[in-house]
Design a protein around this motif. Structure first.
Motif, PDB file in Angstrom:
ATOM      1  N   SER A 124      -9.921  -4.775  -5.009  1.00 58.48           N
ATOM      2  CA  SER A 124      -9.367  -6.031  -4.513  1.00 58.48           C
ATOM      3  C   SER A 124     -10.455  -6.980  -4.016  1.00 58.48           C
ATOM      4  O   SER A 124     -11.504  -6.551  -3.537  1.00 58.48           O
ATOM      5  CB  SER A 124      -8.375  -5.751  -3.383  1.00 58.48           C
ATOM      6  N   THR A 125     -10.178  -8.273  -4.133  1.00 65.70           N
ATOM      7  CA  THR A 125     -11.101  -9.307  -3.667  1.00 65.70           C
ATOM      8  C   THR A 125     -10.599  -9.883  -2.352  1.00 65.70           C
ATOM      9  O   THR A 125      -9.500  -9.571  -1.893  1.00 65.70           O
ATOM     10  CB  THR A 125     -11.215 -10.436  -4.701  1.00 65.70           C
ATOM     11  N   GLU A 126     -11.404 -10.751  -1.752  1.00 67.17           N
ATOM     12  CA  GLU A 126     -10.981 -11.408  -0.517  1.00 67.17           C
ATOM     13  C   GLU A 126      -9.731 -12.257  -0.744  1.00 67.17           C
ATOM     14  O   GLU A 126      -8.881 -12.384   0.136  1.00 67.17           O
ATOM     15  CB  GLU A 126     -12.117 -12.270   0.039  1.00 67.17           C
ATOM     16  N   ILE A 220       7.649   4.781  -7.613  1.00 71.91           N
ATOM     17  CA  ILE A 220       7.447   3.524  -6.884  1.00 71.91           C
ATOM     18  C   ILE A 220       8.392   2.455  -7.416  1.00 71.91           C
ATOM     19  O   ILE A 220       9.076   1.767  -6.658  1.00 71.91           O
ATOM     20  CB  ILE A 220       5.980   3.067  -7.001  1.00 71.91           C
ATOM     21  N   ALA A 221       8.435   2.324  -8.748  1.00 72.88           N
ATOM     22  CA  ALA A 221       9.287   1.304  -9.367  1.00 72.88           C
ATOM     23  C   ALA A 221      10.763   1.596  -9.133  1.00 72.88           C
ATOM     24  O   ALA A 221      11.565   0.678  -8.931  1.00 72.88           O
ATOM     25  CB  ALA A 221       8.984   1.206 -10.860  1.00 72.88           C
ATOM     26  N   GLY A 222      11.130   2.866  -9.142  1.00 74.92           N
ATOM     27  CA  GLY A 222      12.536   3.229  -8.996  1.00 74.92           C
ATOM     28  C   GLY A 222      13.069   3.094  -7.584  1.00 74.92           C
ATOM     29  O   GLY A 222      14.252   2.827  -7.392  1.00 74.92           O
ATOM     30  N   LEU A 223      12.198   3.256  -6.591  1.00 72.57           N
ATOM     31  CA  LEU A 223      12.639   3.228  -5.198  1.00 72.57           C
ATOM     32  C   LEU A 223      12.794   1.825  -4.629  1.00 72.57           C
ATOM     33  O   LEU A 223      13.467   1.632  -3.618  1.00 72.57           O
ATOM     34  CB  LEU A 223      11.652   4.007  -4.316  1.00 72.57           C
ATOM     35  N   CYS A 224      12.165   0.834  -5.243  1.00 73.62           N
ATOM     36  CA  CYS A 224      12.109  -0.497  -4.629  1.00 73.62           C
ATOM     37  C   CYS A 224      13.225  -1.414  -5.104  1.00 73.62           C
ATOM     38  O   CYS A 224      13.870  -1.173  -6.123  1.00 73.62           O
ATOM     39  CB  CYS A 224      10.755  -1.146  -4.901  1.00 73.62           C
ATOM     40  N   ASP A 225      13.424  -2.478  -4.330  1.00 72.82           N
ATOM     41  CA  ASP A 225      14.278  -3.585  -4.761  1.00 72.82           C
ATOM     42  C   ASP A 225      13.443  -4.632  -5.487  1.00 72.82           C
ATOM     43  O   ASP A 225      13.904  -5.262  -6.435  1.00 72.82           O
ATOM     44  CB  ASP A 225      14.953  -4.246  -3.554  1.00 72.82           C
ATOM     45  N   ALA A 226      12.228  -4.838  -4.992  1.00 74.47           N
ATOM     46  CA  ALA A 226      11.319  -5.822  -5.570  1.00 74.47           C
ATOM     47  C   ALA A 226       9.925  -5.225  -5.639  1.00 74.47           C
ATOM     48  O   ALA A 226       9.503  -4.501  -4.728  1.00 74.47           O
ATOM     49  CB  ALA A 226      11.296  -7.091  -4.730  1.00 74.47           C
ATOM     50  N   LEU A 227       9.216  -5.518  -6.724  1.00 75.21           N
ATOM     51  CA  LEU A 227       7.842  -5.051  -6.907  1.00 75.21           C
ATOM     52  C   LEU A 227       6.905  -6.246  -6.903  1.00 75.21           C
ATOM     53  O   LEU A 227       7.123  -7.211  -7.645  1.00 75.21           O
ATOM     54  CB  LEU A 227       7.695  -4.292  -8.221  1.00 75.21           C
ATOM     55  N   VAL A 228       5.881  -6.201  -6.059  1.00 77.99           N
ATOM     56  CA  VAL A 228       4.919  -7.293  -5.941  1.00 77.99           C
ATOM     57  C   VAL A 228       3.555  -6.821  -6.441  1.00 77.99           C
ATOM     58  O   VAL A 228       3.045  -5.800  -5.970  1.00 77.99           O
ATOM     59  CB  VAL A 228       4.814  -7.770  -4.477  1.00 77.99           C
ATOM     60  N   VAL A 229       2.983  -7.551  -7.389  1.00 81.72           N
ATOM     61  CA  VAL A 229       1.652  -7.238  -7.909  1.00 81.72           C
ATOM     62  C   VAL A 229       0.659  -8.216  -7.303  1.00 81.72           C
ATOM     63  O   VAL A 229       0.795  -9.431  -7.461  1.00 81.72           O
ATOM     64  CB  VAL A 229       1.613  -7.323  -9.450  1.00 81.72           C
ATOM     65  N   VAL A 230      -0.324  -7.678  -6.608  1.00 78.42           N
ATOM     66  CA  VAL A 230      -1.371  -8.502  -5.984  1.00 78.42           C
ATOM     67  C   VAL A 230      -2.697  -8.123  -6.625  1.00 78.42           C
ATOM     68  O   VAL A 230      -3.296  -7.109  -6.270  1.00 78.42           O
ATOM     69  CB  VAL A 230      -1.432  -8.260  -4.460  1.00 78.42           C
ATOM     70  N   GLU A 231      -3.139  -8.896  -7.574  1.00 71.96           N
ATOM     71  CA  GLU A 231      -4.374  -8.679  -8.331  1.00 71.96           C
ATOM     72  C   GLU A 231      -4.280  -7.462  -9.254  1.00 71.96           C
ATOM     73  O   GLU A 231      -4.025  -6.344  -8.808  1.00 71.96           O
ATOM     74  CB  GLU A 231      -5.589  -8.529  -7.412  1.00 71.96           C
ATOM     75  N   ALA A 232      -4.492  -7.704 -10.520  1.00 72.18           N
ATOM     76  CA  ALA A 232      -4.493  -6.642 -11.519  1.00 72.18           C
ATOM     77  C   ALA A 232      -5.298  -7.096 -12.722  1.00 72.18           C
ATOM     78  O   ALA A 232      -5.233  -8.268 -13.107  1.00 72.18           O
ATOM     79  CB  ALA A 232      -3.074  -6.294 -11.945  1.00 72.18           C
ATOM     80  N   ALA A 233      -6.052  -6.187 -13.300  1.00 76.01           N
ATOM     81  CA  ALA A 233      -6.801  -6.491 -14.513  1.00 76.01           C
ATOM     82  C   ALA A 233      -5.865  -6.421 -15.719  1.00 76.01           C
ATOM     83  O   ALA A 233      -4.646  -6.241 -15.580  1.00 76.01           O
ATOM     84  CB  ALA A 233      -7.962  -5.516 -14.659  1.00 76.01           C
ATOM     85  N   ASP A 234      -6.438  -6.557 -16.919  1.00 77.75           N
ATOM     86  CA  ASP A 234      -5.629  -6.566 -18.140  1.00 77.75           C
ATOM     87  C   ASP A 234      -4.871  -5.259 -18.346  1.00 77.75           C
ATOM     88  O   ASP A 234      -3.810  -5.231 -18.964  1.00 77.75           O
ATOM     89  CB  ASP A 234      -6.507  -6.831 -19.356  1.00 77.75           C
TER      90      ASP A 234
END
Length: 380
Positions: A124-126, A220-234
């Protein structure tokens, strides 16, 4: 120990039996006990069961292994929850490839009203850290449960920031529940046991081998209501988790980033391909998820003092305060116990005093401006 329960756990220690095959076996045979009683011919008629698996089952139940696992769980304060147990998480049960057995540790509630998973790059970056800090600070007002994978980078920052902002947080492991990976996150994991906990489908002692993590991501995907992606490569686990969440019809969000930053490429691609909603603040999630904007922090922390009001007025004010939304007269009458005629007179008096505000549709709410002046006062 219930023999059928012991049989269910023993099935997990038969080589070649995954969650889907296990459920197939139990469905066709009628119970876990009956799986071990079935003939080889019967077992071979079950979809997904071949000669090797049938022979492994016919060799006899691994009772000793199952009993040892139960003993370890009891000593470690770990709950072993089967797919058929009432306490199995309802969100996870809804996915096709749900784990047939979960290991749970800590003070966790996987039926929490709002569960948000946060995933992202291990580098992760700043910029990513700043986005995450702002997001979780805003999410605190919703008292959401924060879910992640305890990995380096965004995952561990999500857990730590959740704790910082008073949110419960749960880590989903790609190892046994007694094997914290990376080990440097052990202190955070221990803190999470008091304000959330740990989840895995892997038996005690399971090492964090690479093939465990894609399977971990589906939890992780199955347990949540919403999934948030904070920085990801290709490529990477975050995008795998996002794809899984989309397949489970979960709402996916991603923070956009510079086209010149490697760890924004994945997020930008998700948004461009309409696989994720663009996220700039918690307000975007509130809008898409139809989550009501919470009261201002000052209002949440202190109820106004109502000692200067008549008892019937206090009853009305407290009823309105306890409601997250404006109440119509009928609902307010039912909750406060006051007849509609008397209630109408009280509401008019409170409106003239400025403490109650009328809303469209003959509804009423607390006047938050008036509340703000007395938010620091103690409850009467």
């Amino acid at each position: 120990m219930d023999q059928n329960r012991l049989s269910s756990i023993a099935l997990h220690f038969i080589p070649g039996i995954g969650s889907r095959t296990l459920r197939q076996l139990v469905t066709y045979c009628g119970s876990a006990q009956d799986v071990f009683r079935a003939s080889r011919t019967t077992l071979l008629q079950i979809p997904g069961v071949g000669p090797v698996t049938a022979d492994a089952i016919r060799q006899g139940p691994p009772w000793k292994h199952a009993e040892e696992e139960l003993t370890r769980a009891r000593k470690a304060g770990v709950s072993m929850v089967l797919y058929t147990d009432p306490q199995y998480p309802s969100r996870l049960r809804a996915i096709e490839d749900a784990p047939s057995l979960l290991y749970l540790q800590g003070n966790l509630n996987l039926e929490h009203k709002k569960i948000v998973a946060v995933v992202g790059t291990r580098r992760s970056t700043e910029y990513g850290k700043a986005c995450l800090e702002s997001f979780l600070e805003g999410l605190a007002a919703h008292d959401a449960l924060v879910l992640s994978g305890l990995a380096y980078g965004i995952d561990i920052q999500a857990h730590r920031l959740a704790l910082k902002h008073g949110l419960s947080t749960v880590g989903v492991l790609g190892s046994g529940i007694d094997v914290i990976y990376p080990a440097t996150h052990s202190d955070t994991a221990r803190k999470m046991l008091q304000h959330g906990g740990l989840v895995t489908e892997n038996p005690f002692g399971t090492k964090p081998d690479a093939h465990n993590f894609p399977a971990r991501n589906r939890i992780i995907a199955g347990l949540c209501d919403a999934l948030v992606v904070v920085e990801a490569a290709d490529k990477g686990g975050a995008l795998i988790t996002a794809d899984l969440a989309n397949g489970y019809f979960k709402d996916v969000f991603a923070y956009p980033g510079s086209i010149h930053q490697q760890y924004s490429n994945g997020c930008n691609q998700l948004i461009k391909a309409h696989k994720a909603n663009l996220l700039t603040s918690v307000k975007d999630l509130e809008y898409i998820m139809n989550w009501e904007t919470p009261r201002p922090v000052a209002a949440v922390n202190a109820e106004p003092a109502y000692s200067d009001y008549e008892p019937e007025e206090q009853a009305v004010l407290r009823t309105l305060w306890e409601s997250a939304a404006p109440l119509m007269i009928d609902a307010l009458s039912g909750r406060s116990g006051l007849p509609p005629g008397q209630l109408a007179s009280i509401l008019l008096t409170l409106e003239l005093k400025g403490i109650v505000a009328p809303m469209p549709g003959s509804a009423y709410r607390i006047n938050m401006l008036a509340h703000g002046k007395s938010a620091a006062m103690a409850v009467a």
